[in-house]
Enzyme design. Structure first.
Site: not given
Ligand code: NOJ
Length: 717
Positions: A262
């Site tokens: 993430d």
């Molecule tokens: C953080 C988030 O937790 C995740 O769900 C998301 O896909 C990513 N950022 C990318 O934007």
């Protein structure tokens, strides 16, 4: 394109580049100027940027074409970038937020919304969507429940799988389809106290039987990618968790999905206290099986060194890079690096009439009628006072709808006016203090007070946890005012999480609409005026008070359960000041029709592991009003080596019944529907009693007991 041959041509640095994901602005650099600003702070050179493998977040076709073109002009091997973005519940045509979608209990709807999302998003040259979010969510304080399919592993699994199928459709190589990235692996929804990014500590049996199931269903549906979670699991951050990324994903599930961290989560391993420095983090991640690193640069800066020093075997790097190249190949990017991106297709397809029509249809099925004292449906002759923060607001898209524009939506006031409703008073006041004496006189002139209440979209979503989940800003005072004026009260809720509604239960009717998207208010109008019949059911329990949380229907029995017959006994698992049950339970949702369940029958009372059980039940619409009903089947396994939940959803069917019509609904169950997983992830079952429960919600069911024979218990061996 032979990806094995391509891999052989790459230097170690070029290989590592494929594992880096950057935002589009990184590519917007002046090729002759000094590297500065954000790019510099990432500690990566210009060459490194034009070796990276994928892009996070792209706004439209022209941006994608520009970035890809510049990249290909510079990249030595002309390996195209892969474009990924968060297309969560629609691109520009916005559909209900995932928690609302799950409320429809209609998997076809999930498929259809994912299809349209893919068709629209692919026009911008997006290749992968960071969806579905399969995280099981039991804590409404957690802001991200809005992105989830709720508290049940089966329901969340069915919806996650349908989303994957909708995005990927007949093959990710085709224009108009996207690859799906399931997230956040694993158990992100179990963050303590619902505080985002917080610690997770769940047992292996809870993992295998609850938290892992929906990711697994999505992987089995063919999902091409898996994103790791921010949290730790068994003390190890998910991003460097070998158990998750190798044992579970590769060995047990036999998946070759590309894994991705993430945002910045690999670097955050340092904050978790699980790596000494970024080099250590890179080492742990590659050993654990992390392929792509999103937004941080531990791999780029240290992996080559680790390989040169003989600490990391280059095979581990090759494995990861091959998976990335293979995905690019599967997406057809080597043949057409600009795949999908088309300004003409964008104009033709995005927010088309047809897509908006489907958005309304989905919204109609996703609202949940929580309470109704025969106040709804309203009739057009009634005089209405429309009050509340959502009376004039168009903000019905909810979190994660960055391509959707709320200016395109209509407010409730506009829809009421377009339909010639007699509005005696309209105000966006949030509470009684914002109303004057004159306003109160105007409200008195109405027959029904419609209160459009809720949380701002920014109160749920990532990093938006709340410890108090009552309606904010004293909105309950509007209910109290209307009650004191003796009005019929209809509450329409706009929110991203189950709320504590205990202080607005004086209302006569409550319609939970979550955030229903582009056509929310038109759908709400049809529902409250009876042009459509509500059919949504709750995918998550609504607590009576925050002190009960977590409160979910599929809990274990405990050794001292509270039952109907032992209420006077003191030493029971209960609270002194509140009931154990939630205010509204999983599966609850009313209709304007009334449904009667009868004649539950099963093919066999005793069965063995090879039996397929056949169940049938009659469902009758006793009213004249046609409508959908969600027939829900739960089981309870009474005797097992580990304590099993008092109830577990195993099947459901959404059916349509005309007025006075009866339908026989049939379900089949086999041993996989009755089995469970031990702490090593092995499927198992035991002889003994099971109860099958079928009904309109998780609390009101017709039951039948059956017995599994022929599997010996330990004491019998
Ligand atoms: C953080 C988030 O937790 C995740 O769900 C998301 O896909 C990513 N950022 C990318 O934007």
């Amino acid at each position: 394109m032979n990806v094995d041959n391509l891999l052989k041509q790459l230097t170690t640095k070029e290989k590592i580049g494929q594992l880096l994901q950057l935002a589009p602005f990184y590519f917007d650099i002046d090729l002759k100027a000094e590297v500065a600003g954000r790019i510099r702070s990432l500690n990566i050179d210009r060459e490194g940027i034009f070796m990276s493998g994928s892009v996070l977040g792209i706004s439209n076709a022209s941006e994608m074409i520009k970035v890809q073109q510049k990249y290909l002009d510079i990249n030595k091997h002309k390996i195209p970038l892969m474009f990924m973005a968060d297309i969560i519940h629609g691109y520009e045509t916005i559909f209900p937020v995932p928690i609302a979608l799950a409320s429809s209990f209609n998997p076809l709807i999930a498929f259809q919304t994912a299809r349209i999302s893919a068709i629209e998003a692919s026009t911008a040259g997006i290749h992968v969507t960071f969806s579905p979010m399969a995280d099981l969510s039991r804590d409404p304080r957690w802001g991200r429940v809005v992105e989830s399919f709720g508290e049940d592993p089966y329901l969340a699994g069915v919806f996650s799988a349908q989303m994957v199928k909708g995005y990927q459709n007949d093959g990710i190589e085709k224009i108009g389809n996207l690859a799906a990235c399931v997230k956040h692996f694993a158990a992100y929804g179990a963050s303590e106290a619902g505080r985002d990014y917080n610690t997770v500590d769940v047992s292996k049996t809870a993992l295998y039987n609850m938290y892992l199931k929906s990711y697994k269903t999505a992987i089995d549906a063919g999902a091409k990618m898996m994103m790791t979670a921010f949290n730790v699991l068994d003390g190890v951050p998910a991003t460097i968790n070998k158990f998750l990324l190798r044992t579970v994903l590769r060995d047990q599930w036999k998946s070759d999905a590309v894994t991705i961290s993430d945002y910045d989560s690999l670097k955050q391993v340092l904050d978790h206290g699980c790596a000494e420095n970024e080099k250590d983090a890179a080492y742990r991640a590659i050993q654990a099986g992390l392929d792509i690193e999103m937004a941080s640069v531990c791999y780029v800066n240290y992996l080559e060194e680790l390989i040169d020093e003989g600490i990391v075997d280059i095979k581990k790097l090759d494995e990861a890079v091959l998976r990335v190249l293979q995905l690019k190949k599967d997406l057809g990017l080597f043949e057409d690096s600009f795949k999908g991106a088309s300004i003409d297709r964008e104009k033709e397809l995005v927010r088309s009439k047809e897509h908006l029509k489907i958005s309304k249809k989905v919204a109609l099925e996703s609202a949940v009628l929580l309470k109704n004292e025969q106040t709804l449906p309203l009739n057009k002759k009634q005089k209405i006072a429309l009050i509340g923060p959502y009376a004039k607001s168009k903000s019905t898209n909810g979190p994660w709808s960055w391509h959707g524009k709320i200016e395109h939506n209509l407010s409730l006031e506009e829809v009421f006016n377009n339909n010639d409703i007699n509005l005696t008073f309209v105000s966006d006041a949030e509470n009684i203090d914002q109303l004057s004496q004159q306003n109160i006189t105007q409200i008195e002139a109405s027959e029904v007070v419609v209160l459009a209440l809720g949380e701002d979209a920014r109160l749920s979503g990532e990093a938006h946890s709340r410890s108090d989940i009552k309606l904010p800003n004293h909105q309950d005072t509007l209910v109290k005012l209307a009650r004191s004026l003796n009005k019929e009260i209809v509450v329409i809720l706009f929110n991203g999480r189950p709320l504590d509604l205990s202080n607005i239960m004086d209302s006569n009717a409550i319609l939970e609409t979550w955030f229903l998207g582009s056509r929310a208010t038109e759908a709400i109008f049809d529902l409250i005026y009876g042009h459509a019949n509500p059919s949504g059911k709750l995918p998550m329990s609504f607590p009576r008070t925050v002190g009960q949380i977590p409160v979910y229907y599929n809990h274990l029995n405990t050794g001292r359960p509270l039952t109907d017959n032992n209420q006077n006994y003191e030493y029971l698992s209960r609270f002194l000041d509140v009931e154990n049950t939630p205010l509204f339970s999983f599966g609850h949702g009313l209709s304007y029709a009334s449904f009667k369940y009868s004649d539950l029958e099963i093919s066999q009372i005793e069965f063995d592991v090879d039996t397929t059980l056949r169940l049938s039940i009659n469902v009758t619409n006793e009213s004249q009003i046609p409508g959908h009903e969600v027939v829900q089947l739960y089981i309870r396994d009474h005797v097992a080596k580990i304590s099993r939940p008092v109830k577990e959803l195993k099947k459901f069917k959404k059916i349509w019944l005309e007025g006075k019509q009866t339908q026989t609904v049939v379900f089949e169950l086999d041993i996989h529907d009755l089995s469970y997983f031990d702490s090593n992830g092995n499927e198992t079952y035991d002889s003994g009693k099971f109860t099958i429960m079928v009904g309109s919600n998780s609390q009101e069911t017709l039951n039948i007991d059956i017995w599994l024979k022929g599997v010996k218990h330990d004491y019998q061996k």
